[in-house]
Write an enzyme that holds these catalytic residues in place. Structure first.
Site, PDB file in Angstrom:
ATOM      1  N   ARG A 194       5.738  -6.931  -7.492  1.00 40.06           N
ATOM      2  CA  ARG A 194       5.505  -6.183  -6.251  1.00 40.06           C
ATOM      3  C   ARG A 194       4.011  -5.981  -5.973  1.00 40.06           C
ATOM      4  O   ARG A 194       3.593  -4.936  -5.476  1.00 40.06           O
ATOM      5  CB  ARG A 194       6.215  -4.824  -6.303  1.00 40.06           C
ATOM      6  CG  ARG A 194       7.717  -4.892  -6.453  1.00 40.06           C
ATOM      7  CD  ARG A 194       8.385  -5.616  -5.276  1.00 40.06           C
ATOM      8  NE  ARG A 194       9.831  -5.675  -5.504  1.00 40.06           N
ATOM      9  CZ  ARG A 194      10.450  -6.672  -6.113  1.00 40.06           C
ATOM     10  NH1 ARG A 194       9.766  -7.733  -6.535  1.00 40.06           N
ATOM     11  NH2 ARG A 194      11.757  -6.656  -6.286  1.00 40.06           N
ATOM     12  N   SER A 244      14.684   0.049  -1.551  1.00 41.82           N
ATOM     13  CA  SER A 244      14.278   0.736  -2.775  1.00 41.82           C
ATOM     14  C   SER A 244      12.973   1.489  -2.537  1.00 41.82           C
ATOM     15  O   SER A 244      11.988   0.902  -2.095  1.00 41.82           O
ATOM     16  CB  SER A 244      14.094  -0.262  -3.923  1.00 41.82           C
ATOM     17  OG  SER A 244      15.322  -0.881  -4.243  1.00 41.82           O
ATOM     18  N   GLU A 271       7.284   2.142  -3.539  1.00 41.33           N
ATOM     19  CA  GLU A 271       7.241   0.755  -3.070  1.00 41.33           C
ATOM     20  C   GLU A 271       7.056   0.689  -1.560  1.00 41.33           C
ATOM     21  O   GLU A 271       6.493  -0.270  -1.046  1.00 41.33           O
ATOM     22  CB  GLU A 271       8.545   0.058  -3.479  1.00 41.33           C
ATOM     23  CG  GLU A 271       8.636  -1.399  -3.128  1.00 41.33           C
ATOM     24  CD  GLU A 271       9.862  -2.060  -3.723  1.00 41.33           C
ATOM     25  OE1 GLU A 271      10.497  -2.846  -3.010  1.00 41.33           O
ATOM     26  OE2 GLU A 271      10.194  -1.782  -4.893  1.00 41.33           O
TER      27      GLU A 271
END
Length: 305
Positions: free
Chosen positions: A174, A225, A296
């Site tokens: 990520r 998420s 995130e």
């Protein structure tokens, strides 16, 4: 200055709106308003708009389908530059070249029809290629960074356009160079290296989509998420489930009863509700597990890490 900005957009026939509800621009269905929504129809217009904002001192944020964003409740003076019209793609042999606004599910479908399974994992990721390669989006143990051959990027301060190859993009879980440098992805080339019969690819995609429907709260507005995995492999959703936090609420924002890694909008939730819930989660995990989870999602319009 603002009049010149608007007149320039009109003169160049670049599509824009004023005072747009940001809740309509994201999958969370949360937000206030933005001063401008600008929708370039080609890569050239995207470059022109970014450079115009730089020149005129207009604050701006480049967005795609808004699937990983939390907008502030405030009326923001920012210009949102939405790339969803930039969906051109070309597939030759085992290489795919696509513009930054191309949707990931659409790419996955196109690649599958050509008999490649490389993008099966992305069939349920509701974002764009641009956002995906910037955050190194992934699922089921795979990610976009491993497929990227090169990305054409814009350096907004100088107007320079360069091609950066995979080794220059610093991909990790990520993460990428895009999160540390002020550059924007215009288009990218992905290498396809996993040929498979279309029926087999389609079966894989159907199974993944069915799994997503069964395990994720896709019937409610969310931004996917909320937290990154700890150390790249520890699911924060699983930790929150073990701590008994499913269903915990702040206002009309709640930890999903179906998947604790998701915060959902139960109807009329505010960005302040989501922000407060995230802060509560961080405090609880820090107290119970000894570390603070990292978010995130991107926060637009207010200060938050």
């Amino acid at each position: 200055m603002r009049t010149f900005f608007e007149e320039t957009l009109k003169r160049k026939n670049i599509i824009f709106q004023e005072y747009v509800k940001t809740a309509d621009l994201c999958t969370f269905r949360i937000g206030g308003t933005c001063r401008y929504l600008i929708e370039p129809q080609c890569i050239g217009e995207l470059v022109e708009v970014i450079l115009l904002c730089e020149q005129e001192g207009i604050s701006y944020v480049v967005i795609g389908r808004g699937s990983n964003l939390l907008f502030s409740d405030a009326s923001m003076s920012v210009a949102l530059i939405r790339t969803t019209a930039l969906d051109g793609l070309l597939i030759q042999n085992n290489e795919l070249i696509a513009s930054c606004g191309t949707s990931l599910p659409h790419l996955a479908q196109r690649v599958a029809r050509l008999g490649f399974s490389d993008l099966v994992f992305a069939c349920g990721i509701p974002g764009t290629l641009g956002g995906g390669i910037c955050m190194n989006a992934g699922a089921h143990g795979k990610d976009l960074g491993s497929l990227v051959k090169w990305v054409e990027v814009l350096y907004p301060k100088t107007g320079e356009i360069r091609t950066l190859f995979n080794k220059e993009l610093s991909y990790s879980y990520r993460n990428s160079v895009f999160q540390r440098k002020n550059i924007f992805a215009l288009r990218a080339c992905l290498t396809l290296c996993d040929p498979l019969d279309f029926d087999a690819v389609r079966a894989q995609m159907c199974a993944l989509i069915a799994h997503r429907k069964a395990t994720q709260p896709i019937h409610l507005p969310s931004a996917g998420s909320v937290f990154k995995r700890a150390n790249g492999n520890i699911s924060i959703g699983k930790i929150l489930d073990e701590l008994g936090l499913k269903g915990m609420r702040c206002g009309n924002a709640a930890i999903s009863e179906k998947h604790a890694g998701f915060i959902v909008n139960l109807g009329g939730a505010k960005a302040a509700d989501v922000s407060a819930l995230i802060d509560r989660i961080k405090c609880i995990v820090k107290r119970e597990k000894g570390f603070e989870p990292r978010t995130e999602i991107r926060f637009v319009g207010f200060d938050k890490c």
